[in-house]
Design an enzyme around this catalytic site. Structure first.
Site, PDB file in Angstrom:
ATOM      1  N   ASP A  94      -5.042  -8.991  -6.023  1.00  0.00           N
ATOM      2  CA  ASP A  94      -4.526  -8.512  -7.316  1.00  0.00           C
ATOM      3  C   ASP A  94      -4.521  -9.592  -8.413  1.00  0.00           C
ATOM      4  OD1 ASP A  94      -4.199  -5.850  -6.726  1.00  0.00           O
ATOM      5  OD2 ASP A  94      -2.081  -6.015  -6.196  1.00  0.00           O
ATOM      6  N   PHE A 106      -0.396  -7.527  -4.307  1.00  0.00           N
ATOM      7  CA  PHE A 106      -0.750  -8.208  -3.054  1.00  0.00           C
ATOM      8  C   PHE A 106      -2.242  -8.567  -3.083  1.00  0.00           C
ATOM      9  CE2 PHE A 106      -3.228  -5.004  -0.711  1.00  0.00           C
ATOM     10  CZ  PHE A 106      -2.989  -3.887  -1.485  1.00  0.00           C
ATOM     11  N   ARG A 141      -6.883   2.905  -4.953  1.00  0.00           N
ATOM     12  CA  ARG A 141      -5.913   3.577  -4.064  1.00  0.00           C
ATOM     13  C   ARG A 141      -5.353   4.819  -4.763  1.00  0.00           C
ATOM     14  NH1 ARG A 141      -3.689  -0.564  -2.964  1.00  0.00           N
ATOM     15  NH2 ARG A 141      -5.080  -0.747  -1.184  1.00  0.00           N
ATOM     16  N   LYS A 168       0.840  -1.199   0.000  1.00  0.00           N
ATOM     17  CA  LYS A 168       0.000   0.000   0.000  1.00  0.00           C
ATOM     18  C   LYS A 168       0.875   1.249   0.000  1.00  0.00           C
ATOM     19  CE  LYS A 168      -4.189  -1.206   2.623  1.00  0.00           C
ATOM     20  NZ  LYS A 168      -4.954  -0.796   3.812  1.00  0.00           N
ATOM     21  N   ASP A 224      -8.375   2.269   4.451  1.00  0.00           N
ATOM     22  CA  ASP A 224      -9.087   1.006   4.528  1.00  0.00           C
ATOM     23  C   ASP A 224      -9.633   0.710   3.131  1.00  0.00           C
ATOM     24  OD1 ASP A 224      -9.786  -1.096   6.476  1.00  0.00           O
ATOM     25  OD2 ASP A 224     -11.789  -0.723   5.699  1.00  0.00           O
TER      26      ASP A 224
HETATM   27  P1  ITT Z   1      -3.537  -2.306   6.923  1.00  0.00           P
HETATM   28  O1  ITT Z   1      -4.918  -2.475   7.528  1.00  0.00           O
HETATM   29  O2  ITT Z   1      -2.440  -2.565   7.879  1.00  0.00           O
HETATM   30  O3  ITT Z   1      -3.400  -1.000   6.181  1.00  0.00           O
HETATM   31  P2  ITT Z   1      -4.407  -4.502   5.202  1.00  0.00           P
HETATM   32  O4  ITT Z   1      -3.749  -5.218   4.055  1.00  0.00           O
HETATM   33  O5  ITT Z   1      -4.984  -5.337   6.316  1.00  0.00           O
HETATM   34  O6  ITT Z   1      -3.350  -3.445   5.774  1.00  0.00           O
HETATM   35  P3  ITT Z   1      -7.067  -3.457   4.768  1.00  0.00           P
HETATM   36  O7  ITT Z   1      -7.465  -3.641   6.195  1.00  0.00           O
HETATM   37  O8  ITT Z   1      -7.444  -2.183   4.078  1.00  0.00           O
HETATM   38  O9  ITT Z   1      -5.484  -3.580   4.590  1.00  0.00           O
HETATM   39  O10 ITT Z   1      -7.581  -4.730   3.993  1.00  0.00           O
HETATM   40  C1  ITT Z   1      -7.893  -4.675   2.699  1.00  0.00           C
HETATM   41  C2  ITT Z   1      -7.804  -6.061   2.094  1.00  0.00           C
HETATM   42  O11 ITT Z   1      -8.463  -5.949   0.828  1.00  0.00           O
HETATM   43  C3  ITT Z   1      -6.368  -6.450   1.821  1.00  0.00           C
HETATM   44  O12 ITT Z   1      -5.846  -7.316   2.785  1.00  0.00           O
HETATM   45  C4  ITT Z   1      -6.466  -7.132   0.458  1.00  0.00           C
HETATM   46  O13 ITT Z   1      -6.751  -8.492   0.623  1.00  0.00           O
HETATM   47  C5  ITT Z   1      -7.658  -6.445  -0.190  1.00  0.00           C
HETATM   48  N1  ITT Z   1      -7.192  -5.316  -1.021  1.00  0.00           N
HETATM   49  C6  ITT Z   1      -7.337  -3.987  -0.798  1.00  0.00           C
HETATM   50  N2  ITT Z   1      -6.742  -3.259  -1.740  1.00  0.00           N
HETATM   51  C7  ITT Z   1      -6.192  -4.143  -2.596  1.00  0.00           C
HETATM   52  C8  ITT Z   1      -5.421  -4.025  -3.768  1.00  0.00           C
HETATM   53  O14 ITT Z   1      -5.044  -2.855  -4.249  1.00  0.00           O
HETATM   54  N3  ITT Z   1      -5.029  -5.156  -4.364  1.00  0.00           N
HETATM   55  C9  ITT Z   1      -5.368  -6.358  -3.897  1.00  0.00           C
HETATM   56  N4  ITT Z   1      -6.073  -6.575  -2.793  1.00  0.00           N
HETATM   57  C10 ITT Z   1      -6.490  -5.465  -2.139  1.00  0.00           C
END
Ligand code: ITT
Length: 196
Positions: A146, A143, A172, A15, A68
């Protein structure tokens, strides 16, 4: 252009890498920071991000953001949405592909909410990208989900793209562009007020 520093509280380095590439265009240096994370249960990404950012600000006391994000699948009534992180950890990409077996309607959107908290200021910026869930996982970059998300107008998944390519489409990137534009406007108005 003046460079200002902003902290992003997250455990997800991907991120940060994506957001950094956007914010540097606006003269903002993004730095990953650690803080205890408060994750409330809510249907609203904005509310989850803002609550976490307020809590992180109480610990760090410097301008910061918390993001989030989630994947909203049309045929599953928006699931996993705000529960994406949990669902990813429990069943992963293969689990979601199983849920989508035999489902013709593959439409899905990624959404992001970025909450900014600084002394006397709170703002939330959102971004969204729609596309479809691929039939199989493809690519090794990025990640989370994706490898199974193909944005509209593309044939490749996000995991088959570089950070710069993903940033042309992603939820994002869209949310962080809005944040960057707002920061630049704020900075100019502060500068012209102090000069006037
Ligand atoms: P933080 O809370 O520590 O920021 P996180 O990965 O747990 O990190 P989120 O709580 O926002 O982040 O969870 C979002 C989930 O949604 C993340 O774990 C991914 O599985 C998915 N996700 C969000 N944005 C994504 C992206 O750009 N590409 C792929 N998967 C994504």
């Amino acid at each position: 252009m003046k460079v200002s520093r902003l902290y992003m509280v997250t455990g997800n380095r991907h991120k940060v890498e994506e957001a950094k590439e956007i914010l540097e265009r606006y003269g903002v240096e993004l730095v990953q920071a650690e803080a205890r994370k408060l994750e409330i249960q809510s249907e609203s990404l904005e509310e989850i991000a803002l609550t976490a950012a307020r809590y992180a600000y109480l610990q760090l006391r410097k301008p910061l953001i918390v993001e989030d994000a989630g994947l909203f699948i049309e045929a599953l009534n928006g699931f996993p949405g705000p529960y994406s992180s949990y669902v990813y950890k429990k069943i992963g990409v293969e689990g979601v592909l199983k849920l989508m077996e035999g489902v013709g309607d593959r439409r899905a959107c990624f959404k992001a909410a970025v909450a900014y908290v600084a002394p006397g200021v709170e703002r939330v910026f959102t971004g969204e990208v729609c596309g479809r869930i691929a039939r199989e996982a493809r690519g090794s970059r990025g990640f989370g989900f994706d490898p199974i998300f193909v944005p509209e107008g593309e044939s490749r998944t996000f995991a088959e793209m570089s950070v710069e390519e993903k940033n042309r489409y992603s939820h994002r990137a869209r949310a962080f562009k809005r944040l960057g534009e707002w920061i630049v406007r704020e900075w100019w108005s502060m500068r012209s007020n102090s000069e006037g």
